[in-house]
Design an enzyme around this catalytic site. Structure first.
Site, PDB file in Angstrom:
ATOM      1  N   SER A   1       0.826  -1.192   0.000  1.00 34.79           N
ATOM      2  CA  SER A   1       0.000   0.000   0.000  1.00 34.79           C
ATOM      3  C   SER A   1       0.875   1.263   0.000  1.00 34.79           C
ATOM      4  O   SER A   1       1.635   1.488  -0.942  1.00 34.79           O
ATOM      5  CB  SER A   1      -0.961  -0.031   1.192  1.00 34.79           C
ATOM      6  OG  SER A   1      -1.912   0.988   1.108  1.00 34.79           O
TER       7      SER A   1
ATOM      8  N   ASP B   1       0.090  -4.522  -3.718  1.00 38.34           N
ATOM      9  CA  ASP B   1      -1.082  -3.641  -3.789  1.00 38.34           C
ATOM     10  C   ASP B   1      -0.698  -2.192  -3.508  1.00 38.34           C
ATOM     11  O   ASP B   1      -1.232  -1.550  -2.599  1.00 38.34           O
ATOM     12  CB  ASP B   1      -2.154  -4.111  -2.805  1.00 38.34           C
ATOM     13  CG  ASP B   1      -3.555  -3.987  -3.400  1.00 38.34           C
ATOM     14  OD1 ASP B   1      -3.674  -3.863  -4.630  1.00 38.34           O
ATOM     15  OD2 ASP B   1      -4.536  -4.029  -2.636  1.00 38.34           O
TER      16      ASP B   1
ATOM     17  N   HIS C   1      -7.688  -5.408  -0.304  1.00 34.39           N
ATOM     18  CA  HIS C   1      -6.463  -4.702   0.058  1.00 34.39           C
ATOM     19  C   HIS C   1      -5.785  -5.312   1.279  1.00 34.39           C
ATOM     20  O   HIS C   1      -4.551  -5.345   1.359  1.00 34.39           O
ATOM     21  CB  HIS C   1      -6.785  -3.226   0.307  1.00 34.39           C
ATOM     22  CG  HIS C   1      -5.588  -2.342   0.341  1.00 34.39           C
ATOM     23  ND1 HIS C   1      -4.637  -2.304  -0.675  1.00 34.39           N
ATOM     24  CD2 HIS C   1      -5.173  -1.436   1.269  1.00 34.39           C
ATOM     25  CE1 HIS C   1      -3.700  -1.423  -0.373  1.00 34.39           C
ATOM     26  NE2 HIS C   1      -3.996  -0.887   0.800  1.00 34.39           N
TER      27      HIS C   1
END
Length: 500
Positions: free
Chosen positions: A295, A321, A412
């Site tokens: 992230s 991600d 996520h």
């Protein structure tokens, strides 16, 4: 552990694993940006110490502390309050949740064992064979470099609301395959809470999650937007990566005893002077050093790799991600500054973190090292964001091998420990993939990449016609009932978008 919260499963590679916490003072304490905290009037982004958990191949024949590292930072009440603030929940409610569901969660290995003395002595069964979606695979070879007594190094950067232990399963699995993983806990206000300790080991101050309303700006200074502030946080994150590398260099150069004495997380049961002294010459920080993150940590990975070899030694990168919004788009800073949708504050070259640059000749921000990017289904169906990530990956073309793929059925948080601990939460928030399968496949893809097994079961997959653009026709769009259509395919399988 219970019907609602599971225990973290044992690591499945051929190496025993251990962990050690290090909090070390930086040589030059400093602040980043102009923002100050309304509550204290002090700089919002202040770097005094760097905090990492090392996950590493351990000598299973020698004891450690006899304890397992807690997954949830102590004191529990303080950490629960941090999560409540991040999530906008009532502190008492979060405290009850933490005490009921997270208080007893610990990492599945004994902490503070000695690092493996030789690759042969360390290679011991640490759990059942690792299982992929199609076959069972037992790693018989060791990590690159282990034959000469060194271990490759992976530096890991967490995402928003993350800590140094919220990706412990990924880090421990990679360590069980013969890598040393240094998981940073960033003090940039992106995590739920983090504590800075003094020389005496006692809490000196607390870093809470920072929201725009928590900040004040000097007279005459225009307040930054939330996204612009993320870019300043990225600058601090890069500095923390450098400090982490410096700590690893000190261990490798035989300064383990000195590191142990200055460790603010030391205890009577921690690795002592001799234990860290044994790390001398055990780390490959030249040819086998990797940057990875999830992230916002994926954005950190991109920026570290873009800074280039003049600033960082990383030979390859893994972005899980990645959240690309806080960083300029590929391929260059010059293009970024000419794009009116991005402010120059999105990236400010720093001589400590970036190649030399001038107004007339800005540095190239292309990534020139091998890059692996694994998206969740949800981030790939977010079409505008997929284009940003795809642009960064495309800029690697002809410079180094690169992969961009998505895991069908993932969300996520599928890259963190949360689905393993609370699968019911993952399912309720949209995950269709089994958490253990998701972890196994993500680790397998990363393992193939780290070993340069580019023709492996996952990395060797071809790009199917049409998958270059991400979502297939109709995916991500609403059906007649108003629900968004998900990715086709079996949950847990990887869909390849870019390869080599």
């Amino acid at each position: 552990m219970g019907l609602l919260v599971k225990s973290l499963p044992p690591y499945t590679g051929p190496y025993a694993v251990s962990t050690v916490d290090l909090e070390l003072p930086v040589d030059s304490p400093r602040s980043f940006g102009d923002a100050k905290l309304k509550s204290t009037g002090k700089p919002a982004l202040q770097l005094d110490t760097v905090l990492v958990t090392l996950y590493y191949p351990a000598d299973a024949s020698r004891p450690g502390s006899g304890e397992r590292q807690p997954w949830f930072e102590r004191p529990l009440g303080q950490t629960a309050a941090g999560y409540a603030r991040f999530a906008g929940q009532r502190p008492w409610l979060m405290k009850v949740f933490v005490y009921l569901f997270a208080a007893n969660v610990r990492l599945p290995v004994e902490a503070d064992r000695p690092i493996a003395s030789t690759s042969a002595a360390a290679a011991t069964a640490a759990g059942p064979p690792r299982t992929g979606s199609q076959e069972t695979v037992v790693a018989e070879d060791h990590a690159p470099g282990a034959a000469n007594g060194t271990f490759p190094v992976v530096v890991f950067s967490h995402g928003l609301n993350g800590t140094r232990t919220t990706y412990s399963q990924w880090a421990g699995e990679i360590a069980s395959r013969g890598f040393v993983v240094a998981a940073i806990e960033h003090r940039d206000g992106s995590g739920p809470i983090s504590t800075i300790r003094g020389d005496d080991g006692k809490q000196e101050r607390v870093v809470d999650y920072i929201r725009p309303e928590d900040l004040t700006w000097p007279a005459g200074k225009e307040p930054l937007t939330s996204l612009e502030f993320r870019s300043v946080q990225l600058e601090m994150r890069l500095a923390e990566v450098k400090e982490t590398l410096r700590a690893l260099e000190r261990l490798n150069e035989g300064e383990g005893a000195s590191v142990a004495k200055s460790n603010r997380r030391r205890s009577k049961k921690s690795i002592g002077d001799q234990g860290l002294a044994d790390w001398a010459g055990r780390l490959d920080l030249q040819e086998q050093v990797v940057m990875a993150g999830h992230s916002f940590g994926g954005a950190t990975t991109f920026q570290v790799l873009r800074a280039g070899a003049t600033s960082f030694p990383f030979k390859r990168g893994i972005a899980l991600d990645p959240w690309a919004d806080p960083i300029p788009p590929a391929p260059s800073l010059a293009d970024t500054l000419s794009d009116s949708s991005f402010s120059p504050t999105d990236y400010k070259p720093d001589p400590t973190t970036s190649p030399s640059a001038s107004k007339d000749s800005p540095p190239s921000l292309d990534i020139v090292t091998p890059l692996l990017v694994i998206n969740s289904e949800t981030f790939t169906l977010w079409k505008e964001h997929y284009k940003l990530v795809r642009g960064i990956v495309d800029a690697v073309k002809d410079k180094a091998p690169r992969w961009l793929m998505s895991m069908v059925g993932s969300i996520h948080t599928s890259f963190s420990d949360l689905p393993l601990l609370a699968p019911f939460i993952a399912k309720r928030t949209g995950a269709r993939v089994d958490p253990q399968l998701a972890t196994a496949e993500i680790v397998e893809a990363c393992d193939e990449f780290l070993r340069s097994t580019y023709d492996g079961r996952i990395l060797g997959q071809r790009v199917k016609e049409g998958d270059e653009v991400g979502a297939r026709p109709g995916e991500g769009e609403k059906d007649e009932t108003g629900r968004k259509r998900v990715m086709g395919g079996v949950p847990g399988e990887m869909r390849m978008h870019v390869r080599l």
